[in-house]
Write an enzyme that holds these catalytic residues in place. Structure first.
Site, PDB file in Angstrom:
ATOM      1  N   ASN A  11       0.854  -1.193   0.000  1.00 57.07           N
ATOM      2  CA  ASN A  11       0.000   0.000   0.000  1.00 57.07           C
ATOM      3  C   ASN A  11       0.889   1.242   0.000  1.00 57.07           C
ATOM      4  O   ASN A  11       1.475   1.583   1.010  1.00 57.07           O
ATOM      5  CB  ASN A  11      -0.890  -0.052   1.264  1.00 57.07           C
ATOM      6  CG  ASN A  11      -1.674   1.228   1.482  1.00 57.07           C
ATOM      7  OD1 ASN A  11      -1.806   2.051   0.578  1.00 57.07           O
ATOM      8  ND2 ASN A  11      -2.215   1.387   2.688  1.00 57.07           N
ATOM      9  N   TRP A  12       0.961   1.898  -1.154  1.00 60.14           N
ATOM     10  CA  TRP A  12       1.868   3.048  -1.277  1.00 60.14           C
ATOM     11  C   TRP A  12       1.330   4.295  -0.582  1.00 60.14           C
ATOM     12  O   TRP A  12       2.041   5.286  -0.447  1.00 60.14           O
ATOM     13  CB  TRP A  12       2.114   3.371  -2.750  1.00 60.14           C
ATOM     14  CG  TRP A  12       2.865   2.317  -3.507  1.00 60.14           C
ATOM     15  CD1 TRP A  12       3.265   1.079  -3.047  1.00 60.14           C
ATOM     16  CD2 TRP A  12       3.319   2.400  -4.857  1.00 60.14           C
ATOM     17  NE1 TRP A  12       3.929   0.404  -4.031  1.00 60.14           N
ATOM     18  CE2 TRP A  12       3.983   1.188  -5.154  1.00 60.14           C
ATOM     19  CE3 TRP A  12       3.231   3.382  -5.852  1.00 60.14           C
ATOM     20  CZ2 TRP A  12       4.545   0.937  -6.410  1.00 60.14           C
ATOM     21  CZ3 TRP A  12       3.796   3.134  -7.094  1.00 60.14           C
ATOM     22  CH2 TRP A  12       4.449   1.932  -7.362  1.00 60.14           C
ATOM     23  N   LYS A  13       0.053   4.293  -0.240  1.00 60.07           N
ATOM     24  CA  LYS A  13      -0.591   5.484   0.351  1.00 60.07           C
ATOM     25  C   LYS A  13      -0.382   6.689  -0.582  1.00 60.07           C
ATOM     26  O   LYS A  13      -0.309   6.502  -1.801  1.00 60.07           O
ATOM     27  CB  LYS A  13      -0.064   5.728   1.764  1.00 60.07           C
ATOM     28  CG  LYS A  13      -0.132   4.446   2.615  1.00 60.07           C
ATOM     29  CD  LYS A  13       0.072   4.668   4.075  1.00 60.07           C
ATOM     30  CE  LYS A  13       0.009   3.324   4.794  1.00 60.07           C
ATOM     31  NZ  LYS A  13       0.069   3.449   6.235  1.00 60.07           N
ATOM     32  N   HIS A 103      -9.313   1.061   5.110  1.00 54.66           N
ATOM     33  CA  HIS A 103      -8.017   1.241   5.773  1.00 54.66           C
ATOM     34  C   HIS A 103      -8.216   2.166   6.967  1.00 54.66           C
ATOM     35  O   HIS A 103      -9.031   3.094   6.918  1.00 54.66           O
ATOM     36  CB  HIS A 103      -7.001   1.833   4.789  1.00 54.66           C
ATOM     37  CG  HIS A 103      -5.617   1.828   5.345  1.00 54.66           C
ATOM     38  ND1 HIS A 103      -5.191   2.783   6.232  1.00 54.66           N
ATOM     39  CD2 HIS A 103      -4.593   0.960   5.183  1.00 54.66           C
ATOM     40  CE1 HIS A 103      -3.939   2.498   6.583  1.00 54.66           C
ATOM     41  NE2 HIS A 103      -3.554   1.403   5.965  1.00 54.66           N
ATOM     42  N   GLU A 105      -6.703   4.595   8.017  1.00 55.50           N
ATOM     43  CA  GLU A 105      -6.564   6.033   7.728  1.00 55.50           C
ATOM     44  C   GLU A 105      -7.833   6.588   7.097  1.00 55.50           C
ATOM     45  O   GLU A 105      -8.153   7.764   7.288  1.00 55.50           O
ATOM     46  CB  GLU A 105      -5.324   6.257   6.837  1.00 55.50           C
ATOM     47  CG  GLU A 105      -4.040   6.036   7.643  1.00 55.50           C
ATOM     48  CD  GLU A 105      -2.860   5.489   6.860  1.00 55.50           C
ATOM     49  OE1 GLU A 105      -2.874   5.534   5.618  1.00 55.50           O
ATOM     50  OE2 GLU A 105      -1.909   4.993   7.507  1.00 55.50           O
ATOM     51  N   GLU A 173      -4.974  -5.141  10.755  1.00 57.61           N
ATOM     52  CA  GLU A 173      -3.938  -4.136  10.985  1.00 57.61           C
ATOM     53  C   GLU A 173      -4.229  -3.389  12.278  1.00 57.61           C
ATOM     54  O   GLU A 173      -5.072  -2.472  12.294  1.00 57.61           O
ATOM     55  CB  GLU A 173      -3.926  -3.119   9.837  1.00 57.61           C
ATOM     56  CG  GLU A 173      -3.642  -3.719   8.489  1.00 57.61           C
ATOM     57  CD  GLU A 173      -3.108  -2.681   7.511  1.00 57.61           C
ATOM     58  OE1 GLU A 173      -1.983  -2.844   7.065  1.00 57.61           O
ATOM     59  OE2 GLU A 173      -3.809  -1.695   7.251  1.00 57.61           O
ATOM     60  N   GLY A 179       2.709   2.234  10.813  1.00 56.91           N
ATOM     61  CA  GLY A 179       3.665   3.318  10.633  1.00 56.91           C
ATOM     62  C   GLY A 179       4.353   3.747  11.916  1.00 56.91           C
ATOM     63  O   GLY A 179       4.977   4.811  11.963  1.00 56.91           O
ATOM     64  N   SER A 218       3.796  -2.176  10.283  1.00 58.63           N
ATOM     65  CA  SER A 218       5.256  -2.183  10.460  1.00 58.63           C
ATOM     66  C   SER A 218       5.918  -3.503  10.035  1.00 58.63           C
ATOM     67  O   SER A 218       6.862  -3.950  10.667  1.00 58.63           O
ATOM     68  CB  SER A 218       5.614  -1.824  11.908  1.00 58.63           C
ATOM     69  OG  SER A 218       5.156  -0.510  12.216  1.00 58.63           O
ATOM     70  N   GLY A 240       4.931   1.491   4.579  1.00 58.96           N
ATOM     71  CA  GLY A 240       6.228   2.149   4.371  1.00 58.96           C
ATOM     72  C   GLY A 240       7.247   1.296   3.616  1.00 58.96           C
ATOM     73  O   GLY A 240       7.892   1.779   2.674  1.00 58.96           O
TER      74      GLY A 240
END
Ligand code: PGA
Length: 260
Positions: A11-13, A103, A105, A173, A179, A218, A240
């Site tokens: 997931n590149w966000k 997600h 976020e 998650e 992160g 992570s 990340g």
């Protein structure tokens, strides 16, 4: 390919510009091909921003890369006056196989509710996309409700009330691990995965319970093998570390680190 083929999802966000995105896909695919990645045994998928999907599709098809493409979100609407939204049919025509839904976020910064996410799951299925439904507890929820209650409830909420249940993947998650460099232990990820699978079996039947359940938060090349060694966790969702081709390829090669 069986349903439980391990899935390594990146997931590149909201990262990288367009040229950097293309370069990363090229580097990743060359690195994996060099390492004789066995695409039948480990599925690899990337989730670039919407603006990179068209070029990613062209590159992947032209170079015959086996990496799968996914989107980071989907509209619950099919088409119409919904400025800024991206529909499922747009995504599937760009070669997306998967779409991330819920997600943390999106839940946190865009107030996405269980009800909305349930509608997004439906939109994904209506367009032959496989939803990767993200679930997980915050630190406060972990302290007050334990580790499994929230992810189990979010899983049931996303899957309930549909006429038929299509293919899906769950990504567990823990919000406190995303992160932050804090990682759930493999035993914790295994226990939550078991609880989610048992709830799916109870509520939606045996075939659904064969769905893949991933761990995310992570994950790096150095810790991935621990999560996948037992076979209870069927892959990882990586944030990340998916922005670095060598590191992400190292995660996709997790089997090399598992001593059988
Ligand atoms: P992280 O993100 O790997 O950077 O912790 C995971 C995710 O948000 O999917």
């Amino acid at each position: 390919m069986t349903k439980r083929t391990p899935l390594i999802a990146g997931n590149w966000k909201m990262n990288l510009d367009h040229l950097q995105a293309i370069a990363l896909i090229q580097k990743l695919c060359w690195t994996l091909n060099d390492a004789d990645h066995n695409w039948d045994q480990v599925e690899v998928a990337i989730f670039p921003p919407f603006t990179d999907l068209r070029s990613a599709q062209t590159l992947i098809e032209a170079e015959k890369f086996e990496v799968r493409l996914g989107a980071q979100d989907i509209s619950k609407y099919e088409s119409g006056a919904y400025t800024g939204e991206i529909s499922g049919s747009m995504l599937s025509k760009l070669g997306a196989k998967y779409v991330l839904i819920g997600h943390s976020e999106r839940r946190q910064y865009h107030n996405e509710s269980d009800e909305l996410l349930n509608a997004k799951v439906k939109a994904a299925w209506a367009n032959s996309l496989v939803p990767i439904i993200c679930v997980g507890e915050t630190l406060e929820e972990l302290e007050t409700q334990g580790q499994s209650a929230v992810p189990v409830a979010q899983t049931i909420a996303a899957l309930s009330g549909h006429e038929t249940i299509g293919e899906f993947v769950i990504a567990y998650e823990p919000v406190w691990a995303i992160g932050t460099g804090k990682v759930a232990t493999p035993a914790e990820a295994e226990a939550v995965s078991k609880a989610i699978r048992a709830a799916i079996l109870e509520n939606f039947g045996g075939e659904s319970a064969q769905s893949r359940i991933l761990y995310g938060g992570s994950v790096k090349a150095a810790n991935v093998a621990g999560f996948l060694a037992s076979g209870e966790v069927d892959g990882v969702l990586v944030g990340g570390a998916s922005l670095d081709a060598e590191e992400f390829a190292g995660i996709a090669r997790f089997q090399k680190h598992i001593v059988l």
